[in-house]
Motif scaffolding. Sequence first.
Motif, short mmCIF file in Angstrom:
data_model
loop_
_atom_site.label_atom_id
_atom_site.label_comp_id
_atom_site.label_asym_id
_atom_site.label_seq_id
_atom_site.Cartn_x
_atom_site.Cartn_y
_atom_site.Cartn_z
N MET A 119 39.49 20.91 55.00
CA MET A 119 40.66 21.57 55.60
C MET A 119 40.32 22.14 56.98
N GLN A 120 39.07 21.96 57.45
CA GLN A 120 38.64 22.61 58.68
C GLN A 120 39.43 22.17 59.91
N HIS A 121 39.87 20.90 59.92
CA HIS A 121 40.61 20.42 61.09
C HIS A 121 42.02 21.02 61.13
N VAL A 122 42.60 21.24 59.96
CA VAL A 122 43.91 21.92 59.90
C VAL A 122 43.75 23.38 60.33
N LEU A 123 42.71 24.03 59.83
CA LEU A 123 42.46 25.44 60.18
C LEU A 123 42.17 25.59 61.67
N GLU A 124 41.52 24.59 62.25
CA GLU A 124 41.22 24.64 63.68
C GLU A 124 42.50 24.75 64.51
N LEU A 125 43.56 24.12 64.04
CA LEU A 125 44.86 24.20 64.73
C LEU A 125 45.38 25.63 64.78
N ARG A 126 44.97 26.44 63.81
CA ARG A 126 45.46 27.83 63.72
C ARG A 126 44.35 28.84 64.03
N ARG A 127 43.30 28.39 64.67
CA ARG A 127 42.14 29.23 64.94
C ARG A 127 42.54 30.59 65.52
N HIS A 128 43.51 30.59 66.44
CA HIS A 128 43.87 31.83 67.13
C HIS A 128 44.75 32.74 66.27
N ASP A 129 45.23 32.22 65.16
CA ASP A 129 46.02 33.04 64.23
C ASP A 129 45.27 33.27 62.92
N LEU A 130 43.97 32.97 62.92
CA LEU A 130 43.14 33.11 61.72
C LEU A 130 42.36 34.43 61.81
N VAL A 131 42.57 35.28 60.81
CA VAL A 131 42.00 36.63 60.84
C VAL A 131 41.23 36.90 59.55
N GLY A 132 40.05 37.47 59.67
CA GLY A 132 39.29 37.87 58.49
C GLY A 132 39.39 39.37 58.27
N ILE A 133 39.83 39.77 57.08
CA ILE A 133 39.93 41.20 56.72
C ILE A 133 39.24 41.36 55.36
N VAL A 134 38.17 42.13 55.34
CA VAL A 134 37.38 42.25 54.12
C VAL A 134 38.15 43.02 53.04
N ASN A 135 37.95 42.61 51.79
CA ASN A 135 38.58 43.30 50.67
C ASN A 135 37.98 44.69 50.46
N GLY A 136 38.69 45.51 49.72
CA GLY A 136 38.16 46.79 49.28
C GLY A 136 38.11 46.81 47.76
N ILE A 137 37.80 47.96 47.20
CA ILE A 137 37.89 48.14 45.75
C ILE A 137 38.76 49.36 45.46
N ASP A 138 39.33 49.35 44.29
CA ASP A 138 40.25 50.40 43.87
C ASP A 138 39.43 51.57 43.30
N TYR A 139 39.36 52.64 44.05
CA TYR A 139 38.55 53.78 43.62
C TYR A 139 39.13 54.49 42.40
N ASP A 140 40.40 54.23 42.09
CA ASP A 140 40.96 54.78 40.85
C ASP A 140 40.31 54.12 39.63
N SER A 141 39.96 52.85 39.78
CA SER A 141 39.35 52.11 38.66
C SER A 141 37.84 52.12 38.70
N TRP A 142 37.27 52.21 39.92
CA TRP A 142 35.83 52.05 40.09
C TRP A 142 35.25 53.27 40.80
N ASP A 143 34.80 54.22 40.03
CA ASP A 143 34.17 55.42 40.59
C ASP A 143 33.20 55.97 39.55
N SER A 144 31.93 55.96 39.87
CA SER A 144 30.91 56.39 38.90
C SER A 144 31.07 57.84 38.48
N GLN A 145 31.76 58.64 39.28
CA GLN A 145 31.92 60.06 38.96
C GLN A 145 33.05 60.31 37.95
N THR A 146 33.99 59.35 37.85
CA THR A 146 35.15 59.57 36.98
C THR A 146 35.35 58.47 35.94
#
Length: 481
Positions: A235-262
């Motif tokens: 799919m890299q050639h298709v993605l290359e067409l949209r290179r300037h509209d391609l954005v990486g945003i890293v995921n987070g985690i839900d601290y309500d579900s994942w917190d060692s203190q609670t």
Amino acid sequence: MTKKSVLFVASEGLPFIKTGGLADVIGSLPKELVHQGLDVRVVLPLYKKIAINNHADFDYVSSFDVRAGDIQSMANVYSQVVDGVTFYFIEHRDFFERDELYGYDDDAMRFGFFQHATCRLLEALHFFPDVIHSHDWHAAAIPFLCRTFYSYREEFRRIKHVFTIHNLAFQGIFHKQALWSALGMNYSYYLDGIARFHDDCISFMKLGILYADKVTTVSETYAREILTEEFGENMQHVLELRRHDLVGIVNGIDYDSWDSQTDKLLVANYGLANLSDKKKNKLALQAQFGLPQDENVILVGIVSRLTWQKGFYLLTEVLGHLLQAQVQFVILGNGETDIENAFHHFKHAYPEKFAFYRGYNEPLAHQIYAASDLFLMPSMFEPCGISQLISMHYGTLPLVRETGGLVDTVTPYHIETKEGTGFSFGGKNAYDMKQVYDFALETYYTRPADWETMVKEAMTRDFSWQASAQKYIWLYEEITA
């Protein structure tokens, strides 16, 4: 000023249904966006498991015909509000009330229906959001449909679109007949190459990449990797067409579900102020699996699908060597038969060092994150990865291969500066992994002060959704301005 409205469309989402990391994102990102002032709603299929567990709690919304191509059917829609997010569920018993979510011969029809029903739902609700945020191939054709099939309405033409790729390996590739039968579109879109992918096939994902205003992936490094032949999955050639509209945003985690203190699923809660209580979880996990109880032995944890993609053939190659050290392994997961069989072998060959639970068990997953010292994640590719974020938040240092979101989130230990939040290796062979594993064990046993410094640094990193949600909001603002 009216709230900006965003409709998430996805094939799975917590707290209702999960097979992978997509569900975690759908369960936590909309909640954070609502917290930051947006009107966010989510559309999901009403699967069998959801029908069994949750249907009685839902409110009826609407029923309407869905007619497109060979789809001539009725959709019933139900809803429930969770944490300020309105979830809509599209009911079609023949399509969705099955034992599995994916992998059927009629998946094109199932998710073609799902996407058309989503558009019809907007008409039924008289709700046309500012942005539709579609996720993975199951919802990828929605930008295309809004701009073609439903373009007779100005409300559809005005909607802006974000399409997120969670895993490029799954692209919704079907025979070209699906263009008509599942999407109701004529073959001109195949003949001119827009929908065409491989010989005689179309790709739902390709339509999302071409028709969305912005295309995102779940880490910055993965956004760069998928433009290459190695990671592009054709799919890299298709993605290359949209290179300037391609954005990486890293995921987070839900601290309500994942917190060692609670976290209510732990034997003992702990944080930076009482880090020594983390060892109580280790002793309890050792006892649970019949391993010798020893708070000083390094415990290596794994919570994962056991597949080639996750790098576990590397592990099976050298596991016999890795187990010669003073170490214990606890593995939770299932997947490819060869990997499972290898783990069963080691479970019987090293009963005091190796424990393997085949399947998935949510309480046990929490306990492994908390009890382990080292978390092994040798993925061959990893769009983002959530496990390494959870493990660091729980004070368990990850050992990862340098790819995708693992590069963006894990800072490798530097012996001179003593900085880092884990360990990483760059090669693709088992020897490279073994070298870093040996280095990690040496650090644990001979430089305990460095290890503790890293644990504290990892636990203070912010892996919540707050910062990432802000980046999505900026993206929504940019395309709707």
